[in-house]
Scaffold this motif. Structure first.
Motif, PDB file in Angstrom:
ATOM      1  N   PRO A 134       0.825  -1.202   0.000  1.00  0.00           N
ATOM      2  CA  PRO A 134       0.000   0.000   0.000  1.00  0.00           C
ATOM      3  C   PRO A 134       0.861   1.253   0.000  1.00  0.00           C
ATOM      4  O   PRO A 134       1.983   1.247   0.508  1.00  0.00           O
ATOM      5  CB  PRO A 134      -0.756  -0.124   1.319  1.00  0.00           C
ATOM      6  N   ILE A 135       0.371   2.289  -0.582  1.00  0.00           N
ATOM      7  CA  ILE A 135       0.860   3.662  -0.394  1.00  0.00           C
ATOM      8  C   ILE A 135       2.166   3.985  -1.112  1.00  0.00           C
ATOM      9  O   ILE A 135       2.247   4.915  -1.888  1.00  0.00           O
ATOM     10  CB  ILE A 135       1.069   4.008   1.099  1.00  0.00           C
ATOM     11  N   GLN A 136       3.220   3.223  -0.841  1.00  0.00           N
ATOM     12  CA  GLN A 136       4.562   3.693  -1.184  1.00  0.00           C
ATOM     13  C   GLN A 136       5.288   2.818  -2.215  1.00  0.00           C
ATOM     14  O   GLN A 136       6.510   2.865  -2.311  1.00  0.00           O
ATOM     15  CB  GLN A 136       5.422   3.766   0.080  1.00  0.00           C
ATOM     16  N   PRO A 182      -0.775   7.361 -10.533  1.00  0.00           N
ATOM     17  CA  PRO A 182      -0.973   7.764  -9.129  1.00  0.00           C
ATOM     18  C   PRO A 182      -2.337   7.334  -8.611  1.00  0.00           C
ATOM     19  O   PRO A 182      -3.303   8.078  -8.678  1.00  0.00           O
ATOM     20  CB  PRO A 182      -0.850   9.291  -9.197  1.00  0.00           C
ATOM     21  N   PHE A 183      -2.376   6.166  -8.072  1.00  0.00           N
ATOM     22  CA  PHE A 183      -3.641   5.568  -7.624  1.00  0.00           C
ATOM     23  C   PHE A 183      -3.798   5.732  -6.121  1.00  0.00           C
ATOM     24  O   PHE A 183      -2.829   5.701  -5.371  1.00  0.00           O
ATOM     25  CB  PHE A 183      -3.631   4.072  -7.975  1.00  0.00           C
ATOM     26  N   GLU A 207      -6.046   9.429   7.194  1.00  0.00           N
ATOM     27  CA  GLU A 207      -4.994   9.079   8.136  1.00  0.00           C
ATOM     28  C   GLU A 207      -3.664   8.875   7.435  1.00  0.00           C
ATOM     29  O   GLU A 207      -2.629   9.366   7.872  1.00  0.00           O
ATOM     30  CB  GLU A 207      -5.385   7.785   8.872  1.00  0.00           C
ATOM     31  N   VAL A 208      -3.702   8.137   6.346  1.00  0.00           N
ATOM     32  CA  VAL A 208      -2.452   7.847   5.648  1.00  0.00           C
ATOM     33  C   VAL A 208      -1.901   9.112   5.010  1.00  0.00           C
ATOM     34  O   VAL A 208      -0.696   9.343   4.988  1.00  0.00           O
ATOM     35  CB  VAL A 208      -2.674   6.742   4.607  1.00  0.00           C
ATOM     36  N   ASP A 209      -2.779   9.951   4.528  1.00  0.00           N
ATOM     37  CA  ASP A 209      -2.320  11.221   3.963  1.00  0.00           C
ATOM     38  C   ASP A 209      -1.581  12.024   5.019  1.00  0.00           C
ATOM     39  O   ASP A 209      -0.598  12.703   4.735  1.00  0.00           O
ATOM     40  CB  ASP A 209      -3.525  12.016   3.455  1.00  0.00           C
ATOM     41  N   ARG A 210      -2.054  11.913   6.249  1.00  0.00           N
ATOM     42  CA  ARG A 210      -1.425  12.672   7.320  1.00  0.00           C
ATOM     43  C   ARG A 210      -0.007  12.160   7.602  1.00  0.00           C
ATOM     44  O   ARG A 210       0.915  12.930   7.825  1.00  0.00           O
ATOM     45  CB  ARG A 210      -2.288  12.566   8.580  1.00  0.00           C
ATOM     46  N   TYR A 211       0.152  10.839   7.572  1.00  0.00           N
ATOM     47  CA  TYR A 211       1.468  10.273   7.874  1.00  0.00           C
ATOM     48  C   TYR A 211       2.419  10.336   6.683  1.00  0.00           C
ATOM     49  O   TYR A 211       3.591  10.592   6.822  1.00  0.00           O
ATOM     50  CB  TYR A 211       1.341   8.815   8.313  1.00  0.00           C
ATOM     51  N   HIS A 212       1.881  10.045   5.528  1.00  0.00           N
ATOM     52  CA  HIS A 212       2.762   9.908   4.371  1.00  0.00           C
ATOM     53  C   HIS A 212       2.626  11.068   3.413  1.00  0.00           C
ATOM     54  O   HIS A 212       3.187  11.052   2.335  1.00  0.00           O
ATOM     55  CB  HIS A 212       2.512   8.566   3.689  1.00  0.00           C
ATOM     56  N   LEU A 213       1.813  12.029   3.764  1.00  0.00           N
ATOM     57  CA  LEU A 213       1.797  13.359   3.174  1.00  0.00           C
ATOM     58  C   LEU A 213       1.272  13.449   1.761  1.00  0.00           C
ATOM     59  O   LEU A 213       0.714  14.460   1.368  1.00  0.00           O
ATOM     60  CB  LEU A 213       3.211  13.973   3.237  1.00  0.00           C
ATOM     61  N   THR A 230      -2.921  10.959  -1.511  1.00  0.00           N
ATOM     62  CA  THR A 230      -4.010  11.279  -2.429  1.00  0.00           C
ATOM     63  C   THR A 230      -3.604  12.310  -3.487  1.00  0.00           C
ATOM     64  O   THR A 230      -4.428  12.729  -4.290  1.00  0.00           O
ATOM     65  CB  THR A 230      -5.226  11.827  -1.651  1.00  0.00           C
ATOM     66  N   ASN A 231      -2.358  12.692  -3.499  1.00  0.00           N
ATOM     67  CA  ASN A 231      -1.878  13.738  -4.398  1.00  0.00           C
ATOM     68  C   ASN A 231      -1.771  13.217  -5.836  1.00  0.00           C
ATOM     69  O   ASN A 231      -1.134  12.190  -6.071  1.00  0.00           O
ATOM     70  CB  ASN A 231      -0.504  14.202  -3.899  1.00  0.00           C
ATOM     71  N   PRO A 232      -2.346  13.923  -6.803  1.00  0.00           N
ATOM     72  CA  PRO A 232      -2.258  13.442  -8.194  1.00  0.00           C
ATOM     73  C   PRO A 232      -0.845  13.509  -8.765  1.00  0.00           C
ATOM     74  O   PRO A 232      -0.568  12.914  -9.812  1.00  0.00           O
ATOM     75  CB  PRO A 232      -3.188  14.391  -8.951  1.00  0.00           C
TER      76      PRO A 232
END
Lengths: 336, 590
Positions: free
Chosen positions: B340-342, B364-365, B385-391, B394-396
């Motif tokens: 996930p995420i990274q 960018p999914f 939550e994840v946006d908060r940690y990994h910044l 959700t950024n395109p």
């Protein structure tokens, strides 16, 4: 304020267990409200940490006291009480925590075999029997946490969001899983899907007076209810919102409360047929729980995502902030 | 006497090998730099105390860290016990008591990722070993020393077993590899059980060999499980480069400033525990890391992070392919959601003195459902939550992403990446990262984009129209078609001659994708004559033979071999071999 009643469902379970005597309760213990705090905004568990975990307060105080253990991600709470024993439980990211001294000291009962614990359900009679909802299935201990067994026979998936013990029969439990609501009638030895329908069940609630009436909230914002012990289900009235995370009956069963993601808080007085919104705050996206004081059904507390708790003393007509500002509160319970 | 002389000879030979390639000098240098750091961390503290620098201040810092009740968790658990064990002979008794007390009053929260658990259980194992026979009132979790020791031992053995049989979950991460090797340095150093000590050594050999086979001049090349955008677009800024510098001597100069500017520069100093310890890199791994005289293909099987929802298999396999040369590496994962995420699915990483020495493309999914596959919280709640940690989740414009709409086919120096993005996706575009540090970037009339970075040449053929967006350190190639992709072939002066020769060779290759929107199929015949045919969601063919991922071994290449499930990893360099046998708990060979 009357003295303590334990966890509502346990009380009713006990009163309706055929042949069992009701466990004695410490009538003199003052009631406290417990809040399971997932995280405080801005804090990161495991590095520099804030105080999150479990908080408690007495009566209607707005001052909350931090309960050890510190800095755990708390998903849920549990409670057991017999003549000489009172036990508090926390379902946490690092296991099932248990305190036998009112929260002064704690012990983690689980080991590396379980991941996060999303819910903990102690048996109301046997202190050694505990159920835990986890992302990898339902675990059960029969020796007070010395060993745990995965009990997943009959399930098609792993993820258990919530466990609920039937109010009439302690060997019957419901597991809210990814694909369906499952039921066991033998203490978890085997599970059967109840075919609830809907998309992604999130939470189940059981009517306290008519336990054959069950409702399930879903990840798409819908609610489905059954009047016949889960044999048939139909969609309840519309609650405006994106997901349902909390469903609770008032102690007398006259009202059903619902809340979730971008829902605010809703109440139905006709078993889910129609709903009225009783709280909303555009600044609050998520409501994780809505608790009804077992001694005073006019007293409601809601647990929010990042805005602490709100409280009403008049059945939801007026609300006030009740502390824990900045906290993501997952669960509210009233325990001694 | 003869035996004594022989022993001395062997010892001096061994010591020479250990100090060879400048390792000891770099380790000393690392400790000097870390000891001079003003940032408060257990690593800099350990270095200060070890070197005897400004001890009153060092003790004062340690004391203040011990008094800071807001600290706890898995990072704290293993760094605290590691610092304590490395320095306890020099610590005043009052501080020793405070360290012990920390394991009673602080919640050493376990966390929820593989690296978290490695740190937590390493810390718990060594703490329980250090303070045995104490009851539950003396520990933060209410368990006895014996219970804590057994639990930690059980999980560490479990982790070593799955890593050596089905692969790591958080594999090959330029940032996170340091928080796997650093606890293992401490475990190797202080585990009293000889079997655990050997297994920790074998894990270090395995993790460092895994890195060695895929590193180029300090950069961790190709696909990897997870990383932060800053490290993905600038590989030599990642903490793994500090590991490469220390053990492989690559890059030659350590760019401390690049580490310091990072808010997470913690990852840069975790090698201090290596510099303080007695682990020495086997010569065979050093050679694996530094010999790039012959290009090679290296494949691996890893595992997807634990899937808790929306999956049929808990840890599906990840198939990784890397083509390594002296000038560049082209590497890829098969695509899809593997982490996930990274996630970083593929790239070309090239040798360069300049920053941003990489080129890649992604979709960018993001989705709550993706997160819910791996995290237990409510779906709607997770993305925020994840946006908060990994910044950037959700950024395109993000530069790390796993996408269910991305698939790859790689053969040696050529790669086809295809996208079939679902209509209605929130970010309906693909982005290519083209660093400004390239020496040349030419959009050719043939449809190819030719790039040169020193002696590395990259040919990139987008399948659909695109636009260039200029950014700080790069040009972003953005294409908005949902059915999309690119063909990439990489060469070098060594393989293709001049840049002009390379361009001419690429122009003469055969590339067919004229019916792509219907067939989702691309055919490409490389400049070396290999025929690739790839259908999104369908067959991957190389020279008319299907790629069989199921045949992938745990490691397969000139330097590493292991079968999935065996737990036995063979390291090989020319005539030398070293065998890490996890089931037997032995290390055999050089």
């Amino acid at each position: 304020m009357s003295s303590i009643l334990v966890w509502l469902s346990f009380l009713l379970t006990v009163s309706e267990f055929g042949g069992d005597s009701r466990p004695p309760i410490h009538a003199s213990n003052p009631k406290r409200t417990f809040a399971a705090v997932y995280l405080v905004r801005g804090s990161v568990s495991g590095s520099h940490t804030g105080n999150f975990g479990v908080f408690t307060r007495n009566g209607n105080d707005t001052t909350w006291t931090f309960v050890n253990p510190s800095s755990i991600i708390a998903f849920g709470l549990g409670y057991f009480e017999r003549v000489s024993t009172r036990r508090h439980y926390i379902a946490a990211g690092n296991g099932v925590h248990r305190s036998t001294d009112g929260g002064t000291t704690w012990r983690i009962l689980t080991s590396w075999h379980t991941m996060e614990i999303l819910g903990v359900v102690p048996d109301p009679y046997d202190s050694a029997l505990i159920y835990a909802a986890t992302p990898w299935g339902m675990y059960r201990t029969t020796d007070d946490g010395a060993t745990w067994e995965l009990k997943d026979k009959g399930t098609k998936r792993w993820f258990v969001q919530q466990l609920h013990m039937d109010l009439r029969d302690r060997s019957t439990l419901y597991a809210v899983m990814e694909d369906d609501l499952y039921r066991t009638t033998d203490g978890g030895e085997s599970w059967t899907p109840v075919n609830v329908g809907g998309t992604y069940p999130q939470v189940v609630a059981q009517h306290p007076v008519d336990p054959s009436f069950l409702c399930v909230g879903f990840g798409d914002g819908s609610i489905r209810c059954s009047m016949d012990d889960g044999r048939s289900w139909k969609r309840a009235g519309e609650v405006r919102g994106e997901a349902i995370y909390a469903l609770r009956f008032s102690p007398d069963g006259t009202s059903l409360l619902a809340a979730g993601w971008r829902t605010g808080v809703w109440r139905s007085l006709d078993r889910g047929t129609s709903w009225a919104q009783i709280w909303d705050n555009p600044a609050v996206e998520g409501v994780f729980d809505v608790a009804v004081d077992p001694d005073n059904s006019r007293h409601l507390i809601i647990a929010t995502d990042g805005q602490g708790v709100y409280e009403s003393l008049d059945e939801g007509r007026t609300w006030s902030r009740a502390g824990l500002m900045g906290a993501k509160v997952k669960r509210i319970e009233f325990y001694p | 006497m003869r035996i004594l002389l022989l022993s001395l000879l062997l010892w001096s030979s061994s010591a020479f090998a250990q100090d060879d390639h400048g390792y000891s000098a770099r380790a000393r240098h690392l400790l000097e730099v870390a000891a001079g750091e003003t940032e408060t961390s257990f690593f800099s503290l350990a270095a200060k105390i070890h070197l005897g620098r400004d001890l009153p201040r060092a003790y004062s810092i340690l004391d203040s860290m011990e008094r800071d009740r807001s600290m706890g968790g898995r990072f704290y658990a293993y760094t605290l016990i590691g610092t304590y064990l490395h320095t306890r002979d020099m610590l005043p008794d009052s501080l020793k008591r405070k360290v012990r007390e920390a394991f009673r009053v602080r919640m050493m929260y376990r966390g929820d990722t593989e690296n978290h658990w490695v740190m937590y259980y390493t810390g718990l194992y060594l703490a329980a070993q250090t303070w045995p026979n104490e009851d539950g009132t003396r520990w933060f979790n209410g368990k006895t020393s014996e219970e804590n020791f057994r639990e930690a031992e059980g999980w560490l053995n479990h982790w070593m077993t799955i890593t050596s049989t089905i692969g790591q979950g958080e594999f090959d991460s330029p940032t996170y590899m340091t928080v796997f090797v650093s606890p293992m340095f401490v475990l190797y150093e202080f585990a009293q059980n000889p079997l655990m000590k050997t297994r920790a050594q074998a894990m270090l050999d395995l993790l460092l060999a895994d890195f060695a086979a895929e590193q180029l001049d300090g950069a961790y090349c190709g696909g990897h499980s997870r990383d932060y955008p800053d490290d993905i677009i600038n590989p030599l800024a990642a903490p793994a480069t500090r590991v490469a510098w220390l053990f492989f001597g690559q890059p030659k100069e350590e760019k401390w400033d690049e580490a310091r500017y990072r808010p997470r520069n913690r990852g840069s100093w975790e090698t201090v525990f290596a510099a303080l310890g007695s682990y020495r890199l086997p010569e065979i791994i050093y050679r694996m890391a530094t010999d790039r005289t012959v290009p090679y293909v290296h494949t691996e099987t890893k595992r997807v992070r634990n899937i808790i929802r929306f999956g049929d298999v808990r840890n599906p396999p990840v198939y990784k392919y890397t083509y390594m040369t002296a000038d560049y590496a082209l590497g890829s994962l098969q695509g899809g959601i593997l982490q996930p995420i990274q996630q970083h699915t593929w790239d070309v990483t090239f040798k360069s003195e300049k920053p941003n020495n990489t080129l890649f493309m992604l979709h960018p999914f993001f989705s709550g459902r993706e997160l819910a596959m791996f995290f237990p919280e409510e779906i709607k709640f997770l993305a925020g939550e994840v946006d908060r940690y990994h910044l950037v989740y959700t950024n395109p414009n993000k530069w790390n992403s796993s996408s269910p709409f991305e698939q790859t086919l790689q053969h040696k120096n050529a790669l086809i990446v295809l996208y079939n993005i679902l209509p209605g996706e929130k970010h309906p575009h693909v982005d290519g990262f083209f660093p400004k540090s390239l020496d040349e970037r030419i959009v050719d009339g043939s449809g190819w984009i030719f790039c040169r970075a020193g002696d590395t040449y990259i040919a990139f053929h987008p399948l659909k129209p695109f636009e260039w967006i200029e950014e700080d350190v790069n040009w972003r190639l953005r294409s908005h078609d949902l059915k999309n992709g690119a063909v990439v072939e990489v060469g070098s002066a060594a393989s293709h001659g001049t840049f002009e020769d390379f361009k001419a060779a690429i122009r003469s290759t055969k590339l067919r994708f004229d019916d792509f929107d219907r067939s989702l199929t691309v055919e490409y015949v490389t400049s070396g004559g290999d025929h690739l045919r790839f259908t999104y969601g369908g067959k991957r063919l190389v020279n008319n033979r299907p790629v069989d991922f199921r045949a992938y071994r745990l490691f397969n290449g000139p330097f590493m071999q292991a079968d999935v499930g065996s737990g036995v990893i063979t390291l090989r360099y020319k005539e030398k071999t070293r065998t890490l046998d996890f089931p037997k708990g032995t290390i055999l060979g050089n």
